[in-house]
Design an enzyme around this catalytic site. Sequence first.
Site, PDB file in Angstrom:
ATOM      1  N   TYR A   1       0.825  -1.211   0.000  1.00  0.00           N
ATOM      2  CA  TYR A   1       0.000   0.000   0.000  1.00  0.00           C
ATOM      3  C   TYR A   1       0.862   1.265   0.000  1.00  0.00           C
ATOM      4  O   TYR A   1       0.667   2.164  -0.823  1.00  0.00           O
ATOM      5  CB  TYR A   1      -0.917   0.006   1.223  1.00  0.00           C
ATOM      6  CG  TYR A   1      -1.764   1.256   1.331  1.00  0.00           C
ATOM      7  CD1 TYR A   1      -2.884   1.424   0.518  1.00  0.00           C
ATOM      8  CD2 TYR A   1      -1.436   2.274   2.217  1.00  0.00           C
ATOM      9  CE1 TYR A   1      -3.655   2.568   0.597  1.00  0.00           C
ATOM     10  CE2 TYR A   1      -2.205   3.419   2.307  1.00  0.00           C
ATOM     11  CZ  TYR A   1      -3.310   3.565   1.492  1.00  0.00           C
ATOM     12  OH  TYR A   1      -4.065   4.712   1.573  1.00  0.00           O
TER      13      TYR A   1
ATOM     14  N   LYS B   1       1.279   4.295  -3.039  1.00  0.00           N
ATOM     15  CA  LYS B   1       1.007   5.717  -2.887  1.00  0.00           C
ATOM     16  C   LYS B   1       2.243   6.556  -3.192  1.00  0.00           C
ATOM     17  O   LYS B   1       2.131   7.685  -3.686  1.00  0.00           O
ATOM     18  CB  LYS B   1       0.489   6.006  -1.474  1.00  0.00           C
ATOM     19  CG  LYS B   1      -0.895   5.409  -1.200  1.00  0.00           C
ATOM     20  CD  LYS B   1      -1.928   5.899  -2.189  1.00  0.00           C
ATOM     21  CE  LYS B   1      -3.322   5.402  -1.848  1.00  0.00           C
ATOM     22  NZ  LYS B   1      -4.364   5.891  -2.791  1.00  0.00           N
TER      23      LYS B   1
END
Length: 233
Positions: A156, A160
């Site tokens: 994750y 980003k």
Amino acid sequence: MTTQCALVTGANRGIGLAIVRGLAAQGFVVYLGSRDLAAGVTAATGIDGDIRAIRLDVTSTDDIDEATRHIDTEVGHLDALINNAGVNVGYHRPIEENSSDLRKMYAVNVFAVVDVTNAFLPLLRKSPAGRIVNVTSKRGSIGEDGAWVGTPSMAYSSSKTALNALTVHYARDLADTPIKVNGAAPGHVATDFNGFRGTRSPDEGAAVAIRLATLDVDGPTGLVFEDDTVLTW
């Protein structure tokens, strides 16, 4: 051109739905993108303003193409694209097991943003002040305020980080146009995305994306914000 039009992806709940409400309150026609059209229609019910639910699985080329045609036919331009759709898998996963998680995460959080943005660029170019907002996370930082804090999630957090890099490169490539491209980090918002463990409300988290979607001509581009603070990486 009098009608301002926005598309919010992943918008049938949480931060996305709060962004829809905020833009509708400012008079935008808002297309509420949702993988499940029925869920999108339900989410739009009761919100004041011109909210139009649209089926949009951001990993589906067919859905992206159909959404582009639909908005082009109904409105003919797009003033704000908010790339909000995202997924999170792999918390607590040993780094040796991250390969499949990375593929799943990047498919939505990175590659789909490119596909959706590229598909809608022609409509954004028809706006006198097109705005692209990529909903990101402070977890994308490689510094002490990002990857080194909270529960580890290599897939994750790195997705980003990649999204933040894309944001800057789109801003650079579009610098000679009226289009502005920025990232919005909503903070730790209580949604089902994190089991409602966040400390901020969806409306609080959505505020930065709404502001960036409605920047005036002198507003910034190529930056990532948490509230009014520019984040560095």
